[in-house]
Scaffold this motif. Structure first.
Motif, PDB file in Angstrom:
ATOM      1  N   ARG A 154      49.454   7.662  55.046  1.00 49.59           N
ATOM      2  CA  ARG A 154      49.082   8.922  55.709  1.00 49.59           C
ATOM      3  C   ARG A 154      47.827   9.521  55.061  1.00 49.59           C
ATOM      4  O   ARG A 154      47.817   9.830  53.878  1.00 49.59           O
ATOM      5  CB  ARG A 154      50.226   9.929  55.662  1.00 49.59           C
ATOM      6  N   ILE A 155      46.796   9.692  55.863  1.00 49.39           N
ATOM      7  CA  ILE A 155      45.542  10.271  55.398  1.00 49.39           C
ATOM      8  C   ILE A 155      45.755  11.767  55.173  1.00 49.39           C
ATOM      9  O   ILE A 155      46.395  12.442  55.977  1.00 49.39           O
ATOM     10  CB  ILE A 155      44.427  10.038  56.431  1.00 49.39           C
ATOM     11  N   ASN A 164      47.287   9.865  61.797  1.00 48.67           N
ATOM     12  CA  ASN A 164      45.988   9.532  61.208  1.00 48.67           C
ATOM     13  C   ASN A 164      44.858   9.637  62.231  1.00 48.67           C
ATOM     14  O   ASN A 164      43.814  10.219  61.955  1.00 48.67           O
ATOM     15  CB  ASN A 164      46.019   8.136  60.586  1.00 48.67           C
ATOM     16  N   LEU A 184      42.316   1.400  60.025  1.00 48.30           N
ATOM     17  CA  LEU A 184      43.045   2.643  59.854  1.00 48.30           C
ATOM     18  C   LEU A 184      44.119   2.363  58.824  1.00 48.30           C
ATOM     19  O   LEU A 184      44.806   1.337  58.915  1.00 48.30           O
ATOM     20  CB  LEU A 184      43.671   3.031  61.197  1.00 48.30           C
ATOM     21  N   ALA A 193      46.086   4.912  52.323  1.00 43.52           N
ATOM     22  CA  ALA A 193      45.434   6.222  52.269  1.00 43.52           C
ATOM     23  C   ALA A 193      44.668   6.391  50.959  1.00 43.52           C
ATOM     24  O   ALA A 193      43.630   7.061  50.922  1.00 43.52           O
ATOM     25  CB  ALA A 193      46.462   7.333  52.448  1.00 43.52           C
TER      26      ALA A 193
END
Length: 189
Positions: A46-47, A93, A25, A8
């Motif tokens: 985790r974005i 995400n 991702l 992230a």
């Protein structure tokens, strides 16, 4: 400009730097490629809401490349709780990016395969309904690869490049594997 990310934090810096496309991702691969210990700190993948919002505002494309991780998380013999946590993080995400209008393209990180296994693994993950997943794969991905061509839609003025399937992928997504006819620019292949 395309930026490859793993965490992230990488994603955050890519968005701030003004990249056009982010490949992978966050969390697509565990730390040090270690599926046992590499996902001990899922928070690092985790974005954040702010980064997703900014990525959407800047019209950044994110190419998923998470199929191998998703597939691994369903295998027998893996830590069930950890595998569920990994799937939840990836789902978080994807849904966060989609909610903020980030263009999500379906792509594989394996040069020996098409995006089909990636799309099927994303379906298995359950982050999107069939229509959304199909649109990401057929429309967004096509536009990402060929931004100046009129492809990815069955509309007047668009190239007649499409597949005819034996079943409805909106009812059963696995029908994407049941290709009966292939057309490229109006020519039957």
């Amino acid at each position: 400009v395309s930026t490859h990310v793993e965490s992230a934090t990488d994603f955050h810096h890519a968005v701030l730097a003004g990249t056009d496309e982010i490949n992978h991702l966050p969390g697509f691969r565990p730390e040090n490629n270690d599926p046992v210990k590499g996902y001990d700190n899922l928070a690092r993948y985790r974005i954040s809401e702010a980064d997703a919002r900014l990525a959407g505002q800047r019209k950044i494309v994110v190419v998923t490349t998470s199929g191998t991780t998703i597939d691994m998380s369903f295998k027998d013999g893996v830590d069930v709780k950890k595998a569920e946590a990994v799937r939840e993080m990836l789902t978080h995400n994807l849904q966060l990016l989609h909610r903020h209008g980030v263009r999500i393209a379906i792509g594989s990180d394996s040069f020996r395969q098409t995006a089909q296994p990636e799309a099927l693994n994303l379906k298995r993950l359950g982050a999107f309904d069939n229509l959304t997943l199909l649109k990401l794969w057929c429309e967004t991905t096509a536009w990402t690869i060929f931004p100046k061509r009129k492809i990815g839609h069955l509309k007047d003025g668009f190239e007649a490049s499409f597949l005819a399937l034996s079943g409805d992928p909106l009812q059963d997504f696995s029908n994407v594997k049941e290709i009966q006819l292939r057309f490229k620019q109006g020519t039957l292949l």
